[in-house]
Design an enzyme around this catalytic site. Structure first.
Site, PDB file in Angstrom:
ATOM      1  N   TYR A 140       0.845  -1.191   0.000  1.00  0.00           N
ATOM      2  CA  TYR A 140       0.000   0.000   0.000  1.00  0.00           C
ATOM      3  C   TYR A 140       0.883   1.244   0.000  1.00  0.00           C
ATOM      4  O   TYR A 140       1.534   1.555   0.999  1.00  0.00           O
ATOM      5  CB  TYR A 140      -0.922  -0.033   1.216  1.00  0.00           C
ATOM      6  CG  TYR A 140      -1.956   1.073   1.282  1.00  0.00           C
ATOM      7  CD1 TYR A 140      -2.248   1.877   0.190  1.00  0.00           C
ATOM      8  CD2 TYR A 140      -2.666   1.306   2.456  1.00  0.00           C
ATOM      9  CE1 TYR A 140      -3.195   2.883   0.256  1.00  0.00           C
ATOM     10  CE2 TYR A 140      -3.627   2.302   2.541  1.00  0.00           C
ATOM     11  CZ  TYR A 140      -3.881   3.087   1.438  1.00  0.00           C
ATOM     12  OH  TYR A 140      -4.827   4.081   1.522  1.00  0.00           O
ATOM     13  N   LYS A 170      -1.343  -1.207  -4.252  1.00  0.00           N
ATOM     14  CA  LYS A 170      -2.281  -0.099  -4.415  1.00  0.00           C
ATOM     15  C   LYS A 170      -1.490   1.197  -4.404  1.00  0.00           C
ATOM     16  O   LYS A 170      -0.825   1.534  -3.416  1.00  0.00           O
ATOM     17  CB  LYS A 170      -3.331  -0.072  -3.297  1.00  0.00           C
ATOM     18  CG  LYS A 170      -4.320   1.092  -3.482  1.00  0.00           C
ATOM     19  CD  LYS A 170      -5.270   1.269  -2.320  1.00  0.00           C
ATOM     20  CE  LYS A 170      -6.155   2.500  -2.574  1.00  0.00           C
ATOM     21  NZ  LYS A 170      -7.032   2.799  -1.426  1.00  0.00           N
TER      22      LYS A 170
END
Length: 294
Positions: A140, A170
Protein backbone atom coordinates in the site's frame (compact mmCIF):
# COMPACT_ATOMS: atom_id res chain seq x y z
CA UNK A 1 -10.63 -17.34 -5.04
CA UNK A 2 -8.88 -14.53 -6.92
CA UNK A 3 -5.11 -14.35 -6.88
CA UNK A 4 -5.10 -10.55 -6.63
CA UNK A 5 -7.49 -7.67 -6.17
CA UNK A 6 -8.77 -6.64 -9.59
CA UNK A 7 -11.67 -4.63 -10.97
CA UNK A 8 -13.91 -2.41 -8.85
CA UNK A 9 -13.17 -2.41 -5.13
CA UNK A 10 -14.12 0.21 -2.56
CA UNK A 11 -12.04 1.49 0.32
CA UNK A 12 -14.99 1.42 2.68
CA UNK A 13 -15.81 3.99 5.31
CA UNK A 14 -16.31 2.50 8.80
CA UNK A 15 -19.65 3.26 10.50
CA UNK A 16 -19.59 3.61 14.26
CA UNK A 17 -22.11 2.88 16.98
CA UNK A 18 -22.93 5.45 19.66
CA UNK A 19 -20.22 4.03 21.94
CA UNK A 20 -17.55 4.42 19.24
CA UNK A 21 -17.32 0.73 18.35
CA UNK A 22 -17.69 -0.51 14.78
CA UNK A 23 -21.34 -0.79 13.77
CA UNK A 24 -21.15 -4.21 12.15
CA UNK A 25 -24.72 -4.33 10.88
CA UNK A 26 -24.47 -0.92 9.23
CA UNK A 27 -21.13 -1.86 7.64
CA UNK A 28 -22.47 -5.13 6.23
CA UNK A 29 -25.47 -3.26 4.83
CA UNK A 30 -23.19 -0.69 3.23
CA UNK A 31 -21.09 -3.41 1.59
CA UNK A 32 -24.16 -5.15 0.20
CA UNK A 33 -25.48 -1.85 -1.14
CA UNK A 34 -22.17 -1.26 -2.91
CA UNK A 35 -22.27 -4.77 -4.39
CA UNK A 36 -25.67 -3.94 -5.87
CA UNK A 37 -24.00 -1.02 -7.66
CA UNK A 38 -21.46 -3.20 -9.42
CA UNK A 39 -18.73 -3.18 -6.79
CA UNK A 40 -16.75 -6.43 -6.64
CA UNK A 41 -15.20 -6.13 -3.20
CA UNK A 42 -14.57 -3.91 -0.19
CA UNK A 43 -11.36 -3.16 1.64
CA UNK A 44 -11.94 -2.48 5.32
CA UNK A 45 -9.78 -0.39 7.65
CA UNK A 46 -7.79 1.39 5.00
CA UNK A 47 -7.26 5.15 4.95
CA UNK A 48 -10.91 5.93 4.17
CA UNK A 49 -11.92 3.45 6.87
CA UNK A 50 -9.90 5.23 9.59
CA UNK A 51 -7.83 2.06 9.77
CA UNK A 52 -5.07 3.33 12.02
CA UNK A 53 -7.70 4.10 14.69
CA UNK A 54 -8.66 0.43 15.10
CA UNK A 55 -6.63 -2.29 16.77
CA UNK A 56 -6.17 -5.82 15.49
CA UNK A 57 -8.88 -7.28 17.73
CA UNK A 58 -11.48 -4.81 16.49
CA UNK A 59 -10.58 -5.54 12.89
CA UNK A 60 -10.83 -9.30 13.35
CA UNK A 61 -14.17 -9.00 15.16
CA UNK A 62 -15.48 -6.92 12.27
CA UNK A 63 -14.43 -9.54 9.72
CA UNK A 64 -16.17 -12.22 11.78
CA UNK A 65 -19.36 -10.13 11.82
CA UNK A 66 -19.19 -9.45 8.08
CA UNK A 67 -18.85 -13.15 7.32
CA UNK A 68 -21.73 -13.96 9.67
CA UNK A 69 -23.82 -11.36 7.80
CA UNK A 70 -23.25 -13.25 4.57
CA UNK A 71 -20.48 -11.25 2.94
CA UNK A 72 -18.21 -13.70 1.11
CA UNK A 73 -14.57 -13.74 2.25
CA UNK A 74 -13.28 -13.40 -1.31
CA UNK A 75 -15.05 -10.02 -1.51
CA UNK A 76 -13.26 -8.61 1.53
CA UNK A 77 -9.78 -7.16 1.86
CA UNK A 78 -8.38 -5.67 5.03
CA UNK A 79 -5.85 -3.04 5.93
CA UNK A 80 -3.12 -4.83 7.84
CA UNK A 81 -0.56 -2.10 8.33
CA UNK A 82 0.75 -1.27 11.81
CA UNK A 83 3.93 0.38 13.07
CA UNK A 84 4.63 -2.92 14.89
CA UNK A 85 5.40 -5.81 12.56
CA UNK A 86 4.13 -8.32 15.10
CA UNK A 87 0.67 -6.70 14.97
CA UNK A 88 0.59 -7.08 11.19
CA UNK A 89 1.58 -10.73 11.52
CA UNK A 90 -1.07 -11.45 14.15
CA UNK A 91 -3.86 -9.76 12.20
CA UNK A 92 -2.90 -11.43 8.93
CA UNK A 93 -2.78 -14.88 10.49
CA UNK A 94 -6.18 -14.32 12.10
CA UNK A 95 -7.97 -13.21 8.92
CA UNK A 96 -6.39 -15.96 6.83
CA UNK A 97 -7.85 -18.37 9.36
CA UNK A 98 -11.28 -16.85 8.67
CA UNK A 99 -10.98 -17.40 4.92
CA UNK A 100 -9.72 -14.04 3.71
CA UNK A 101 -6.68 -13.78 1.48
CA UNK A 102 -6.36 -10.10 0.61
CA UNK A 103 -4.37 -7.98 3.08
CA UNK A 104 -3.08 -4.49 2.30
CA UNK A 105 0.24 -3.81 3.97
CA UNK A 106 1.68 -0.39 4.69
CA UNK A 107 5.36 -0.03 5.39
CA UNK A 108 5.97 0.79 9.07
CA UNK A 109 5.08 4.46 9.09
CA UNK A 110 6.78 6.20 11.99
CA UNK A 111 10.44 6.44 10.95
CA UNK A 112 10.60 8.81 7.97
CA UNK A 113 14.31 8.12 7.38
CA UNK A 114 14.08 4.38 6.85
CA UNK A 115 16.10 2.99 3.93
CA UNK A 116 14.69 0.98 1.01
CA UNK A 117 16.47 -2.05 2.43
CA UNK A 118 14.75 -1.49 5.76
CA UNK A 119 11.34 -1.21 4.08
CA UNK A 120 11.92 -4.50 2.25
CA UNK A 121 13.09 -6.09 5.50
CA UNK A 122 9.85 -5.01 7.20
CA UNK A 123 7.60 -6.48 4.51
CA UNK A 124 9.69 -9.65 4.42
CA UNK A 125 9.44 -10.01 8.20
CA UNK A 126 5.63 -9.86 7.96
CA UNK A 127 5.43 -12.40 5.13
CA UNK A 128 7.93 -14.74 6.75
CA UNK A 129 6.20 -14.37 10.11
CA UNK A 130 2.81 -15.20 8.65
CA UNK A 131 4.30 -18.15 6.74
CA UNK A 132 1.08 -19.01 4.93
CA UNK A 133 0.84 -19.70 1.20
CA UNK A 134 -2.79 -18.56 1.19
CA UNK A 135 -1.78 -14.92 1.66
CA UNK A 136 -2.24 -12.55 -1.27
CA UNK A 137 -0.69 -9.33 -0.06
CA UNK A 138 -1.02 -5.94 -1.68
CA UNK A 139 1.61 -3.33 -0.85
CA UNK A 140 0.00 0.00 0.00
CA UNK A 141 1.72 3.12 -1.34
CA UNK A 142 0.28 6.35 0.09
CA UNK A 143 3.34 8.40 1.09
CA UNK A 144 1.52 11.73 1.38
CA UNK A 145 -0.41 10.22 4.30
CA UNK A 146 1.85 7.51 5.74
CA UNK A 147 5.04 9.52 5.32
CA UNK A 148 6.88 6.48 3.94
CA UNK A 149 7.01 5.66 0.23
CA UNK A 150 7.48 2.18 -1.22
CA UNK A 151 10.39 2.30 -3.67
CA UNK A 152 9.77 0.62 -7.00
CA UNK A 153 12.85 -1.52 -6.38
CA UNK A 154 11.28 -2.85 -3.18
CA UNK A 155 8.01 -3.72 -4.92
CA UNK A 156 9.87 -5.55 -7.69
CA UNK A 157 12.21 -7.29 -5.28
CA UNK A 158 9.40 -8.58 -3.07
CA UNK A 159 7.53 -9.95 -6.07
CA UNK A 160 10.65 -11.80 -7.25
CA UNK A 161 11.28 -13.07 -3.74
CA UNK A 162 7.76 -14.25 -2.82
CA UNK A 163 5.95 -14.69 -6.12
CA UNK A 164 2.17 -14.69 -6.00
CA UNK A 165 2.09 -14.12 -2.22
CA UNK A 166 2.94 -10.50 -3.06
CA UNK A 167 0.01 -10.23 -5.42
CA UNK A 168 -0.48 -6.54 -5.95
CA UNK A 169 0.14 -2.93 -5.04
CA UNK A 170 -2.28 -0.10 -4.41
CA UNK A 171 -0.90 3.22 -5.61
CA UNK A 172 -2.68 6.06 -3.85
CA UNK A 173 0.01 8.65 -4.51
CA UNK A 174 -2.19 10.47 -7.03
CA UNK A 175 0.87 10.70 -9.30
CA UNK A 176 0.31 8.82 -12.55
CA UNK A 177 4.03 8.81 -13.29
CA UNK A 178 4.47 6.84 -10.06
CA UNK A 179 1.86 4.32 -11.22
CA UNK A 180 3.77 3.93 -14.48
CA UNK A 181 7.03 3.45 -12.59
CA UNK A 182 5.50 0.62 -10.57
CA UNK A 183 4.13 -0.98 -13.74
CA UNK A 184 7.53 -0.80 -15.42
CA UNK A 185 9.44 -2.11 -12.39
CA UNK A 186 7.03 -4.92 -11.46
CA UNK A 187 4.69 -5.74 -14.37
CA UNK A 188 3.61 -9.01 -12.69
CA UNK A 189 1.97 -7.11 -9.83
CA UNK A 190 -1.74 -6.31 -10.03
CA UNK A 191 -1.52 -2.56 -9.53
CA UNK A 192 -4.69 -0.72 -8.55
CA UNK A 193 -5.11 3.03 -8.24
CA UNK A 194 -6.67 5.02 -5.45
CA UNK A 195 -7.02 8.25 -7.42
CA UNK A 196 -10.33 7.88 -9.24
CA UNK A 197 -9.46 10.39 -11.95
CA UNK A 198 -6.63 8.09 -13.08
CA UNK A 199 -8.75 4.95 -13.46
CA UNK A 200 -9.21 4.97 -17.23
CA UNK A 201 -5.59 5.76 -18.07
CA UNK A 202 -4.35 3.27 -15.50
CA UNK A 203 -6.40 0.45 -17.00
CA UNK A 204 -5.21 1.42 -20.48
CA UNK A 205 -1.65 1.14 -19.16
CA UNK A 206 -2.18 -2.35 -17.77
CA UNK A 207 -3.55 -1.52 -14.33
CA UNK A 208 -5.73 -4.00 -12.45
CA UNK A 209 -8.54 -1.62 -11.46
CA UNK A 210 -9.27 0.56 -8.46
CA UNK A 211 -9.60 0.47 -4.68
CA UNK A 212 -11.06 3.89 -4.01
CA UNK A 213 -12.87 5.92 -1.39
CA UNK A 214 -15.12 8.06 -3.60
CA UNK A 215 -17.11 4.95 -4.53
CA UNK A 216 -18.64 5.07 -1.04
CA UNK A 217 -20.77 7.98 -2.24
CA UNK A 218 -20.57 7.98 -6.06
CA UNK A 219 -20.22 4.31 -7.11
CA UNK A 220 -22.06 5.02 -10.36
CA UNK A 221 -19.51 7.62 -11.39
CA UNK A 222 -16.58 5.33 -10.58
CA UNK A 223 -18.28 2.55 -12.56
CA UNK A 224 -18.55 4.98 -15.46
CA UNK A 225 -14.79 5.49 -15.32
CA UNK A 226 -14.20 1.73 -15.31
CA UNK A 227 -16.58 1.28 -18.24
CA UNK A 228 -14.67 3.81 -20.33
CA UNK A 229 -17.31 6.54 -20.30
CA UNK A 230 -16.16 10.13 -20.79
CA UNK A 231 -16.67 11.23 -17.19
CA UNK A 232 -13.13 12.02 -16.05
CA UNK A 233 -13.77 15.76 -15.71
CA UNK A 234 -16.87 15.12 -13.62
CA UNK A 235 -15.00 12.58 -11.53
CA UNK A 236 -12.29 15.13 -10.81
CA UNK A 237 -14.91 17.71 -9.90
CA UNK A 238 -16.52 15.21 -7.50
CA UNK A 239 -13.13 14.50 -5.94
CA UNK A 240 -12.58 18.23 -5.46
CA UNK A 241 -15.88 18.54 -3.59
CA UNK A 242 -14.57 16.10 -0.98
CA UNK A 243 -10.83 16.71 -0.78
CA UNK A 244 -11.13 20.49 -0.48
CA UNK A 245 -12.45 20.10 3.06
CA UNK A 246 -10.65 19.69 6.39
CA UNK A 247 -11.29 15.92 6.43
CA UNK A 248 -12.04 13.69 3.45
CA UNK A 249 -13.24 10.91 5.76
CA UNK A 250 -15.58 13.11 7.80
CA UNK A 251 -16.97 14.61 4.60
CA UNK A 252 -17.63 11.22 3.01
CA UNK A 253 -19.43 10.13 6.17
CA UNK A 254 -21.51 13.31 6.22
CA UNK A 255 -22.56 12.65 2.63
CA UNK A 256 -23.43 9.03 3.47
CA UNK A 257 -25.56 10.29 6.37
CA UNK A 258 -27.63 12.39 3.94
CA UNK A 259 -27.78 9.72 1.23
CA UNK A 260 -29.01 7.06 3.65
CA UNK A 261 -31.03 9.25 5.99
CA UNK A 262 -28.95 7.75 8.82
CA UNK A 263 -27.14 10.30 10.99
CA UNK A 264 -25.20 7.49 12.61
CA UNK A 265 -22.84 7.75 9.65
CA UNK A 266 -21.63 11.11 10.98
CA UNK A 267 -19.62 9.50 13.78
CA UNK A 268 -15.82 9.44 13.48
CA UNK A 269 -13.05 8.47 15.86
CA UNK A 270 -10.66 11.03 17.33
CA UNK A 271 -8.60 12.82 16.20
CA UNK A 272 -11.20 13.43 13.47
CA UNK A 273 -14.14 15.70 14.15
CA UNK A 274 -17.59 14.96 12.76
CA UNK A 275 -19.36 17.33 10.41
CA UNK A 276 -22.89 18.36 11.31
CA UNK A 277 -24.44 18.14 7.84
CA UNK A 278 -23.44 16.90 4.41
CA UNK A 279 -26.44 18.19 2.44
CA UNK A 280 -24.51 20.82 0.49
CA UNK A 281 -21.83 18.30 -0.47
CA UNK A 282 -24.44 15.79 -1.61
CA UNK A 283 -26.16 18.38 -3.80
CA UNK A 284 -22.89 19.16 -5.54
CA UNK A 285 -22.25 15.48 -6.20
CA UNK A 286 -25.79 14.90 -7.46
CA UNK A 287 -25.32 17.69 -9.98
CA UNK A 288 -22.22 15.94 -11.32
CA UNK A 289 -23.54 12.39 -11.37
CA UNK A 290 -26.91 12.69 -13.10
CA UNK A 291 -25.81 14.47 -16.32
CA UNK A 292 -22.79 12.21 -16.69
CA UNK A 293 -24.77 8.99 -16.52
CA UNK A 294 -27.99 10.03 -18.25
Amino acid sequence: MTEAIRGFWVASATPLAADGSVDHARLAGHAKHLFSKGVEGVVLFGTTGEGTSFNAGERVATIEAMLKAGVAPERIGIGGGFPAITDSIALTRAVLGLGLRHVLLLPPYFDRNVTPEGIEDAFAAIIDGVADERLRASLYHIPQVSGVAIPTTVAAGLRRRYGKIVAGLKDSSGDFKQFQAFRNAAPELAITVGNEADIARAIAAGGAGTICGMANVVPELVKGMLDGRDVEARMQAAIDVVVKTPSLVATLKAILAVQTGDRGWLRVRPPLRALSDGTAFKRKLDALIAPALA
